[in-house]
Design an enzyme around this catalytic site. Structure first.
Site, PDB file in Angstrom:
ATOM      1  N   ARG A 166       1.096  -1.244   0.423  1.00  0.00           N
ATOM      2  CA  ARG A 166      -0.078   0.155  -0.133  1.00  0.00           C
ATOM      3  C   ARG A 166       0.540   1.212  -0.018  1.00  0.00           C
ATOM      4  O   ARG A 166       1.904   1.878   0.523  1.00  0.00           O
ATOM      5  CB  ARG A 166      -0.482  -0.065   0.804  1.00  0.00           C
ATOM      6  CG  ARG A 166      -1.480   1.366   1.539  1.00  0.00           C
ATOM      7  CD  ARG A 166      -2.836   1.276   2.650  1.00  0.00           C
ATOM      8  NE  ARG A 166      -4.007   0.630   2.068  1.00  0.00           N
ATOM      9  CZ  ARG A 166      -5.327   0.572   2.453  1.00  0.00           C
ATOM     10  NH1 ARG A 166      -5.383   1.135   3.684  1.00  0.00           N
ATOM     11  NH2 ARG A 166      -6.150  -0.037   2.006  1.00  0.00           N
ATOM     12  N   HIS A 186      -7.348   0.310  -5.897  1.00  0.00           N
ATOM     13  CA  HIS A 186      -7.851  -0.281  -4.836  1.00  0.00           C
ATOM     14  C   HIS A 186      -8.517  -1.927  -5.452  1.00  0.00           C
ATOM     15  O   HIS A 186      -9.444  -2.080  -5.203  1.00  0.00           O
ATOM     16  CB  HIS A 186      -8.360   0.841  -4.190  1.00  0.00           C
ATOM     17  CG  HIS A 186      -8.409   0.019  -2.736  1.00  0.00           C
ATOM     18  ND1 HIS A 186      -7.569  -1.374  -2.041  1.00  0.00           N
ATOM     19  CD2 HIS A 186      -9.347   0.006  -1.705  1.00  0.00           C
ATOM     20  CE1 HIS A 186      -7.600  -1.259  -0.853  1.00  0.00           C
ATOM     21  NE2 HIS A 186      -8.497  -0.544  -0.483  1.00  0.00           N
ATOM     22  N   GLN A 208     -10.379  -4.541  -3.103  1.00  0.00           N
ATOM     23  CA  GLN A 208     -11.250  -3.466  -2.552  1.00  0.00           C
ATOM     24  C   GLN A 208     -12.301  -4.188  -3.492  1.00  0.00           C
ATOM     25  O   GLN A 208     -13.696  -4.485  -3.222  1.00  0.00           O
ATOM     26  CB  GLN A 208     -11.207  -1.994  -2.307  1.00  0.00           C
ATOM     27  CG  GLN A 208     -12.656  -1.689  -1.622  1.00  0.00           C
ATOM     28  CD  GLN A 208     -13.043  -2.176  -0.460  1.00  0.00           C
ATOM     29  OE1 GLN A 208     -12.147  -1.411   0.405  1.00  0.00           O
ATOM     30  NE2 GLN A 208     -13.759  -2.114  -0.246  1.00  0.00           N
ATOM     31  N   ASP A 250     -17.620   6.975  -0.631  1.00  0.00           N
ATOM     32  CA  ASP A 250     -15.945   6.766   0.141  1.00  0.00           C
ATOM     33  C   ASP A 250     -15.732   7.696   0.592  1.00  0.00           C
ATOM     34  O   ASP A 250     -16.817   8.960  -0.232  1.00  0.00           O
ATOM     35  CB  ASP A 250     -15.114   5.991  -1.145  1.00  0.00           C
ATOM     36  CG  ASP A 250     -13.545   6.538  -0.168  1.00  0.00           C
ATOM     37  OD1 ASP A 250     -13.572   6.320   1.132  1.00  0.00           O
ATOM     38  OD2 ASP A 250     -12.350   6.373  -1.564  1.00  0.00           O
ATOM     39  N   CYS A 286     -16.812   1.165   0.828  1.00  0.00           N
ATOM     40  CA  CYS A 286     -15.489   0.757   1.059  1.00  0.00           C
ATOM     41  C   CYS A 286     -14.572   0.224   2.834  1.00  0.00           C
ATOM     42  O   CYS A 286     -13.741   0.137   3.582  1.00  0.00           O
ATOM     43  CB  CYS A 286     -14.167   1.094   0.570  1.00  0.00           C
ATOM     44  SG  CYS A 286     -13.987   2.747   0.358  1.00  0.00           S
ATOM     45  N   ARG A 317     -13.767  -8.638   1.820  1.00  0.00           N
ATOM     46  CA  ARG A 317     -12.270  -8.224   1.986  1.00  0.00           C
ATOM     47  C   ARG A 317     -11.698 -10.014   2.248  1.00  0.00           C
ATOM     48  O   ARG A 317     -11.070 -10.347   1.758  1.00  0.00           O
ATOM     49  CB  ARG A 317     -11.724  -7.332   2.787  1.00  0.00           C
ATOM     50  CG  ARG A 317     -12.355  -5.552   2.015  1.00  0.00           C
ATOM     51  CD  ARG A 317     -12.165  -5.008   1.132  1.00  0.00           C
ATOM     52  NE  ARG A 317     -10.313  -5.645   0.843  1.00  0.00           N
ATOM     53  CZ  ARG A 317      -9.948  -4.794   0.746  1.00  0.00           C
ATOM     54  NH1 ARG A 317     -10.408  -3.280   1.773  1.00  0.00           N
ATOM     55  NH2 ARG A 317      -8.663  -4.292   0.725  1.00  0.00           N
TER      56      ARG A 317
HETATM   57  N1   CP Z   1     -11.500  -0.338   2.863  1.00  0.00           N
HETATM   58  C1   CP Z   1      -9.983  -0.232   2.753  1.00  0.00           C
HETATM   59  O1   CP Z   1      -9.119  -0.748   2.191  1.00  0.00           O
HETATM   60  O2   CP Z   1      -9.962  -0.489   4.562  1.00  0.00           O
HETATM   61  P1   CP Z   1      -8.553  -0.373   5.666  1.00  0.00           P
HETATM   62  O3   CP Z   1      -8.047   1.219   4.943  1.00  0.00           O
HETATM   63  O4   CP Z   1      -9.371   0.223   7.073  1.00  0.00           O
HETATM   64  O5   CP Z   1      -7.468  -1.102   5.003  1.00  0.00           O
HETATM   65  N1  NVA Z   2     -10.060   6.638  -1.405  1.00  0.00           N
HETATM   66  C1  NVA Z   2      -9.223   6.573   0.185  1.00  0.00           C
HETATM   67  C2  NVA Z   2     -10.434   4.442   0.315  1.00  0.00           C
HETATM   68  C3  NVA Z   2      -9.562   4.018   1.899  1.00  0.00           C
HETATM   69  C4  NVA Z   2      -9.382   2.929   1.960  1.00  0.00           C
HETATM   70  C5  NVA Z   2      -8.231   6.755   0.425  1.00  0.00           C
HETATM   71  O1  NVA Z   2      -6.885   6.011  -0.481  1.00  0.00           O
HETATM   72  O2  NVA Z   2      -8.365   7.467   1.428  1.00  0.00           O
END
Ligand code: CP
Ligand code: NVA
Length: 308
Positions: free
Chosen positions: A106, A133, A136, A227, A267, A295
């Site tokens: 990530r 993502h 997700q 989101d 999400c 997930r």
């Molecule tokens: N939805 C999601 O990716 O959550 P986290 O940021 O908690 O991993």
């Molecule tokens: N769009 C959000 C998703 C978090 C799971 C971010 O990137 O922070």
């Protein structure tokens, strides 16, 4: 008994690294894992987790998924490893490839993820970048499939920022032939290359609509998805975005314009009273916690195909 098939591509950096068949296969496997019809022991494999941004769901669901597959995870916190000191990605990737069987990353810049994948000799999974993502999206479409049984005639409307989550929904939606509508304020549309790629996949160009008109986007929709307005890394835009996104909240008025059996997805994490009201978040139409659970099942399925 259903068995995990090896994927054509080594890495899962984008939703488009899977074919339509592979997405459907992963969703089938995920359903089997969830219903305890499938039990696979991959035998002591190791998943390395590199998280340059915070995470609850992605981190824990990967850890539990590996555990259920008989493997383990190593959680590399950039601030306590040499990653945070600026060791080149190409060196970290080659070293971790000697210890781990698969690596989930990530990070901010999608190019950094691609750099890891270029130098890693083991599969690399996108655990979220600023662009996509894709893990997700697998869980999201698993949740939609559970509700509607197939994707035919499903209209998915994403309301909010044209961000990483929206981009992966568009691409995975295109693979599955789902009608996707994105309703966002002007200037916050999804990535234009993502939109172009999706149009190349859709046989019918009317299946993807990007609009600033919320009411048109919501009319008759089966799934309303939102989101956060400011993603991780955009903290300095928070005040400005809250003004621009005013009116893009999923509330009961908006839900009433959708199909009467529409479900609500998010999400997570969520900011109540910003992108979604507390009432709708907690309502019976919400499938948000099933989506979060999924997930785990989707990633267990993905890992069982990737680690072969
Ligand atoms: N939805 C999601 O990716 O959550 P986290 O940021 O908690 O991993
Ligand atoms: N769009 C959000 C998703 C978090 C799971 C971010 O990137 O922070």
């Amino acid at each position: 008994m259903l068995k995990p098939n090896k994927l054509a591509k080594n890495n899962f950096l984008s939703s488009l690294d899977l074919s339509t068949y592979e997405v459907l296969h992963i969703l089938d496997l995920a359903n089997n894992f969830k219903n305890k019809k499938l039990n696979i022991d991959l035998g002591n494999k190791v998943l390395g987790l590199i998280f340059d941004k915070s995470s609850t769901r992605t981190r824990v669901s990967f850890q539990v998924a590996m555990n259920r597959l008989g493997g383990t995870t190593i959680d590399l916190n950039p601030s306590t490893s040499q990653i945070g000191r600026g060791e080149p990605i190409k060196d970290t990737a080659r070293v971790l490839s000697r210890y781990c069987d698969v690596i989930a990353i990530r990070t901010f810049d999608h190019l950094d993820l691609e750099e890891y994948a270029k130098w890693s000799t083991k599969p690399v999974i996108n655990a979220l970048t600023d662009l996509e993502h894709p893990c997700q999206a697998l869980a999201d479409f698993l949740t939609i499939k559970e509700e509607f049984l197939d994707f035919k005639d499903v209209v998915l409307t994403f309301i909010g920022d044209g961000n990483n989550v929206a981009n992966s929904l568009i691409l995975c939606g295109a693979l599955l032939g789902v009608e996707v509508r994105i309703a966002c304020p002007k200037g916050y549309e999804p990535n234009s290359l993502v939109i172009d790629k999706a149009y190349e996949i859709y046989k019918n160009k009317n299946m993807l609509k990007i609009t600033n008109d919320l009411d048109t986007a919501v009319l008759g929709a089966n799934v309303l998805y939102t989101d956060v307005w400011s993603s991780m890394g955009e903290e300095n835009q928070k005040d400005e975005k809250e003004k621009v996104f005013n009116g893009f909240t999923i509330d009961s008025d908006l839900v009433n314009k959708a199909d009467k059996d529409a479900i609500i997805l998010h999400c997570l994490p969520a900011y109540r009273s910003k992108e979604i009201t507390d009432e709708i978040f907690e309502s019976h139409k919400s499938r948000i916690f099933d989506q979060a659970e999924n997930r785990l099942h989707a990633q267990q399925a993905l890992l069982s195909c990737i680690i072969q």
